[in-house]
Design an enzyme around this catalytic site. Structure first.
Site, PDB file in Angstrom:
ATOM      1  N   SER A   4       0.904  -1.149   0.049  1.00  0.00           N
ATOM      2  CA  SER A   4      -0.016  -0.121   0.174  1.00  0.00           C
ATOM      3  C   SER A   4       0.892   1.067  -0.075  1.00  0.00           C
ATOM      4  O   SER A   4       2.136   1.061   0.239  1.00  0.00           O
ATOM      5  CB  SER A   4      -0.937  -0.002   1.284  1.00  0.00           C
ATOM      6  OG  SER A   4      -1.727  -1.274   1.472  1.00  0.00           O
ATOM      7  N   SER A  57      -3.851  -3.127  -3.145  1.00  0.00           N
ATOM      8  CA  SER A  57      -3.177  -1.858  -2.462  1.00  0.00           C
ATOM      9  C   SER A  57      -3.959  -0.903  -1.474  1.00  0.00           C
ATOM     10  O   SER A  57      -4.971  -0.552  -2.116  1.00  0.00           O
ATOM     11  CB  SER A  57      -2.081  -1.003  -3.305  1.00  0.00           C
ATOM     12  OG  SER A  57      -1.526  -0.058  -3.159  1.00  0.00           O
ATOM     13  N   ASP A  86      -4.399   2.585  -0.648  1.00  0.00           N
ATOM     14  CA  ASP A  86      -4.108   3.697  -1.021  1.00  0.00           C
ATOM     15  C   ASP A  86      -4.686   4.784  -0.584  1.00  0.00           C
ATOM     16  O   ASP A  86      -6.054   5.253  -1.029  1.00  0.00           O
ATOM     17  CB  ASP A  86      -3.900   4.084  -2.599  1.00  0.00           C
ATOM     18  CG  ASP A  86      -3.405   2.730  -3.249  1.00  0.00           C
ATOM     19  OD1 ASP A  86      -2.272   2.299  -2.651  1.00  0.00           O
ATOM     20  OD2 ASP A  86      -3.813   2.327  -4.492  1.00  0.00           O
TER      21      ASP A  86
END
Length: 372
Positions: free
Chosen positions: A243, A281, A283
């Site tokens: 991330s 991920s 974000d």
């Protein structure tokens, strides 16, 4: 110190950085790290920590900032964001750490804030902002090695001036584009005709696939062998797992909805460097603005607060320059994080650092003029 992007004549974007090219170019912002290293009783390597960003000196609970948040992809965790979405107020420092230490860092920030508050009989509350990325390859993440004293250390050593980058604080065990990642920072300062404000960024970079890495628009990742990637072992998840979390700061007088718009531009900086396309991920981005000195206090002030407050805001006709500044600062902060990090091994995994010669050679192969 290892070279940063500009030391290698890699000048990303159009705007000029502040004197430090860091989030601490925004007046009042301070950054502190605590590194947690060692070996567990079970023989596993410990490589983690905490990074704290202070928006203002003193208690943020007593002197809130306007803020906004944006989630590009929600495969991550965070605390304190719902109150920012609701009220537009940042009432705590911001901390970065690893995924499984989110709770202890939150609790420690509450306890430290309580120590700062006067014993005046009032009820106090706090919902700290803590963001995380996963360091479970290089760090014994399930050993829960981040303790309240590490949070206190990071907060106690927070300072202005240059920001330490790379494998420090919360970024200690992170991996970015299959290289060693971690903490990176950068800034942009607008000229006087554009308002003269500064936008600074700090990232905890733990994302990305190597073949997608771009530097100053050049697809350098295509020209870097992946034989040393930590994700080549069949037992590991696919490349790009991880991330990125981003904190943006500005001294421009933005209102909360404008802070949210600024936070959204972190997505563009991430995309420019080749990230942002992975389902796995998390974000998550936050932006705060210190340009209003008298932000309404937290809710516990109650009826003692004035009925109305006089505030300033940037006219939307002049906000595009701030958006560009945020985009460029995030893009450069990611590259600075990569360049600052050395090769690291732990728990049977080895992650290469991105050295300057490898990057410059890839830039030359990608066709960047003047690269060698």
């Amino acid at each position: 110190m290892k070279p940063r992007a500009r030391d290698l004549n890699i000048r990303i974007g159009q705007l000029q950085p502040g004197p430090l090219n860091a989030i601490t170019d925004v007046p009042g912002v301070r950054v502190g790290h605590s590194n947690v290293r060692g070996r567990s009783a079970g023989g596993r390597d410990i490589c983690t920590g905490v990074t704290v960003i202070e928006p203002r000196r003193g208690s943020t609970n007593q002197q809130p900032c306007f803020a906004g948040v944006h989630v590009l992809n929600g495969n991550g965790d965070a605390t304190g964001l719902e109150w920012i979405r609701e009220a537009g107020l940042l009432t705590s420092p911001i901390a970065f750490t690893n995924t499984h230490s989110l709770g202890v860092v939150r609790d420690a920030l509450i306890a430290l804030d309580r120590q700062q508050q006067p014993d005046d009989g009032r009820l106090y509350w706090n919902m700290p902002v803590v963001l995380e990325t996963f360091d479970g390859l290089l760090n014994d993440i399930n050993g829960f090695h981040v303790k309240p004293e590490h949070v206190a250390e990071a907060l106690g050593c927070a300072h202005d001036g240059a920001v330490e980058e790379g494998a420090v604080g919360g970024g200690s065990g992170m991996i970015c584009h299959e290289f060693k990642g971690g903490i990176g920072s950068a800034s942009r300062r607008l000229n006087s005709a554009q308002g003269g404000w500064t936008v600074g960024a700090i990232v905890q970079a733990n994302h990305g696939i190597r073949s997608e890495l771009r530097v100053d628009g050049y697809p350098v990742g295509r020209y870097m062998e992946q034989v040393d990637s930590p994700f080549l072992r069949a037992a590991l998840p696919h490349p790009g797992m991880g991330s990125i979390v981003v904190c943006l700061a500005t001294d421009a007088p933005l209102l909360p909805h404008q802070c949210t718009r600024l936070a959204q531009r972190a997505s563009l900086g991430l995309a420019r460097s080749g990230g942002g396309n992975e389902d796995h991920s998390g974000d998550i981005f936050i932006a705060f603005a210190t340009g209003n000195d008298h932000v309404p206090p937290a809710a516990y002030e109650g009826k003692g607060a004035p009925t109305c407050d006089g505030l300033r805001m940037v006219n939307n006709d002049h906000i595009s320059e701030l958006f560009l500044a945020a985009t460029e600062a995030v893009e450069e902060a990611i590259i600075n994080a990569l360049l600052a990090s050395d090769s690291t091994a732990g728990n049977g995994h080895s992650v290469p650092g991105l050295d300057k010669d490898t990057l410059l050679a890839a830039l030359a192969k990608a066709g960047r003029p003047g690269a060698r």
